[in-house]
Design a protein around this motif. Sequence first.
Motif, PDB file in Angstrom:
ATOM      1  N   ASP A 105       0.822  -1.210   0.000  1.00  0.00           N
ATOM      2  CA  ASP A 105       0.000   0.000   0.000  1.00  0.00           C
ATOM      3  C   ASP A 105       0.850   1.251   0.000  1.00  0.00           C
ATOM      4  O   ASP A 105       0.693   2.127   0.864  1.00  0.00           O
TER       5      ASP A 105
ATOM      6  N   ASP B 237      -1.272  -3.282  -3.803  1.00  0.00           N
ATOM      7  CA  ASP B 237      -1.663  -1.861  -3.816  1.00  0.00           C
ATOM      8  C   ASP B 237      -0.386  -1.040  -4.000  1.00  0.00           C
ATOM      9  O   ASP B 237       0.140  -0.438  -3.059  1.00  0.00           O
TER      10      ASP B 237
ATOM     11  N   TYR C 168      -1.461   2.973  -7.006  1.00  0.00           N
ATOM     12  CA  TYR C 168      -2.775   3.637  -6.888  1.00  0.00           C
ATOM     13  C   TYR C 168      -3.089   4.507  -8.101  1.00  0.00           C
ATOM     14  O   TYR C 168      -3.701   5.563  -7.981  1.00  0.00           O
TER      15      TYR C 168
ATOM     16  N   HIS D 257      -6.088  -2.536  -5.813  1.00  0.00           N
ATOM     17  CA  HIS D 257      -5.838  -1.333  -6.613  1.00  0.00           C
ATOM     18  C   HIS D 257      -4.969  -1.622  -7.840  1.00  0.00           C
ATOM     19  O   HIS D 257      -4.703  -0.718  -8.628  1.00  0.00           O
TER      20      HIS D 257
ATOM     21  N   HIS E 183      -3.075  -4.264   2.436  1.00  0.00           N
ATOM     22  CA  HIS E 183      -4.517  -3.954   2.369  1.00  0.00           C
ATOM     23  C   HIS E 183      -4.992  -3.064   3.516  1.00  0.00           C
ATOM     24  O   HIS E 183      -5.672  -2.068   3.287  1.00  0.00           O
TER      25      HIS E 183
ATOM     26  N   HIS F 289      -4.056  -0.335   6.109  1.00  0.00           N
ATOM     27  CA  HIS F 289      -2.953   0.633   6.123  1.00  0.00           C
ATOM     28  C   HIS F 289      -2.521   0.915   7.560  1.00  0.00           C
ATOM     29  O   HIS F 289      -2.724   2.009   8.106  1.00  0.00           O
TER      30      HIS F 289
HETATM   31 FE   LIG Z   1      -4.376  -0.211   0.095  1.00  0.00          FE
END
Ligand SMILES: [Fe+2]
Length: 547
Positions: free
Chosen positions: A195, A222, A225, A274, A399, A401
């Motif tokens: 992420d 992720d 983004y 994402h 996933h 954060h």
């Molecule tokens: Fe995320």
Amino acid sequence: MGIPDRLAERMSMAEQHEWLMSQRPSRRSVFRAGALGAGALLAGPSLLGSAASAGTGPTLATTNSTADGASVAPFARHLAFGADPRRQIRIGWQVPTPVRRPFIRIGTDPSDLSGRIPAEVRPLHSEVPGAAGPVDQYYLHVELDGLRPDTTYYYGVGHKGYEPASAAGAISTVHTAPQRGRWDVEPFTFTAFGDQGVSPHALANDGVVAQQNPAFHLLLGDIAYADPSGQGRPVSATGANGTDIFNPTIWDSYLGQIEAVASRVPWMVATGNHDMEALYSPEGYGGQIARWDFPGNGPKACPSVYSFIYGNVGVISLDANDVSNEIPANLGYSKGSQTSWLKSRLKFLRRQPDVDFIVVFFHHCTYSTTNAHASEGGVRAEWVPLFDAYRVDLVLNGHNHIYERSDPLRGGSPSKAVPIGGTVHPDTDGTTYLSVGGGGRSLYSFPAPDSYAGHVNDAASVNTYSWTGVGVKTPEVVTWSRVRYTGYSFVAVDVTPARLGQPATLTVRAVAESGAELDRVTLVRTAGLCTVGSRGVSDAKADFDAA
Ligand SMILES: [Fe+2]
Ligand SMILES: [Fe+2]
């Protein structure tokens, strides 16, 4: 030109892509698949000779005129291991406009980079509905095979008119994995977070990761983004009519952001929600295939599913979009082939006499308590029985954060509470699950107070939930949430192989963006002792070189 909501709900990612493509005036391939034979056999003293004789590389398959190569600077260099990190390195980069005859120069002596290997070109053409115009991106790749184990190579990337040797800061390094075998592996460190996106925190995390001098980095999904909606729906520039917002140029910023680290540390990627980009076939992953070099030894349907062995650690990347009840755009897309492959790979790794630890990483959380996504029941149903059966040591997820660590679990139940600084014997205690999603994107929250080094605040139980079906959140009260931290962070994992009379250890350190240590736990395995598999040397000999 998005898909109407009522239609999108009933369509898989592949169907959405087909629909979107059918609405365009002319259908054209956005990804020129297939290697162009850029790999070269590099071994021993013949390295430079082999490379030099590889000939000139392909030019870009484009009708655009190429700019003067001298005025075009390559950027976004990023490394990856092949399936065999001892001998296979993949180098990717980008150019802002078409160039002629892209290549790398490589050698073991930085003053002599006369070896030249042509690059494969993977152009990516994106027409996002509602955007001002199309976007063309030019990704370049070289696959290096036959390298020497445990060796530092120097490399630079260039093209006709641009020589890396003459450009300041253009030469970087890559180090191959050590030879396998218990006596050839020195202690090493790897790092992980998910992420990330593009942000000052993401950049700061890169800096702290680099300070750990990791042998490789795991990106837990992720990634950039470019699709900030993350629902796997058809895309548009604005998100109108229930579409996912999509801007492919975010990838330019992302790959530029990570270059300082990823140009010398293999950046091993898993795909998150994402990273499903409906513009690109297959399954929303065509863009990822253009940008990254996946090792390619997983199931055919799943580009980001793969495995490699580094030292005494077997690493497996999975794609949890395949099993996600929460965001089901790609639910079931592998038709079971991913889980079948996982089982065979776990069996294989447990048969290797020199592999002590198995680390599995993927995006959706197996066990997490955040208010945002909590736990993915699809992962628990599909994969946890295999993690248990094959005594997986460590599972790394993104996933959510935040940073969170579970107590060791088997069959979903914790075997014991393991405080910060504690020790786990995975073979008997169970698997430790980490959620490491504080890579740079905006943070989530917990229902229970944070609890980390210097701020221990144990919660006897936490009220949370799991996605047990599509659209179904099942409440649960859990006792396994041992460490919680709401902040930007990553993990550094220090691995020490077994030595005479000493067990192998794998120490997880959770580190804040500031460099402060948040958590520490040590996993211990005695060499040759595992309650599953057959780890006899003769039994595994045939597998050894195939790993
Ligand atoms: Fe995320
Ligand atoms: Fe996610």
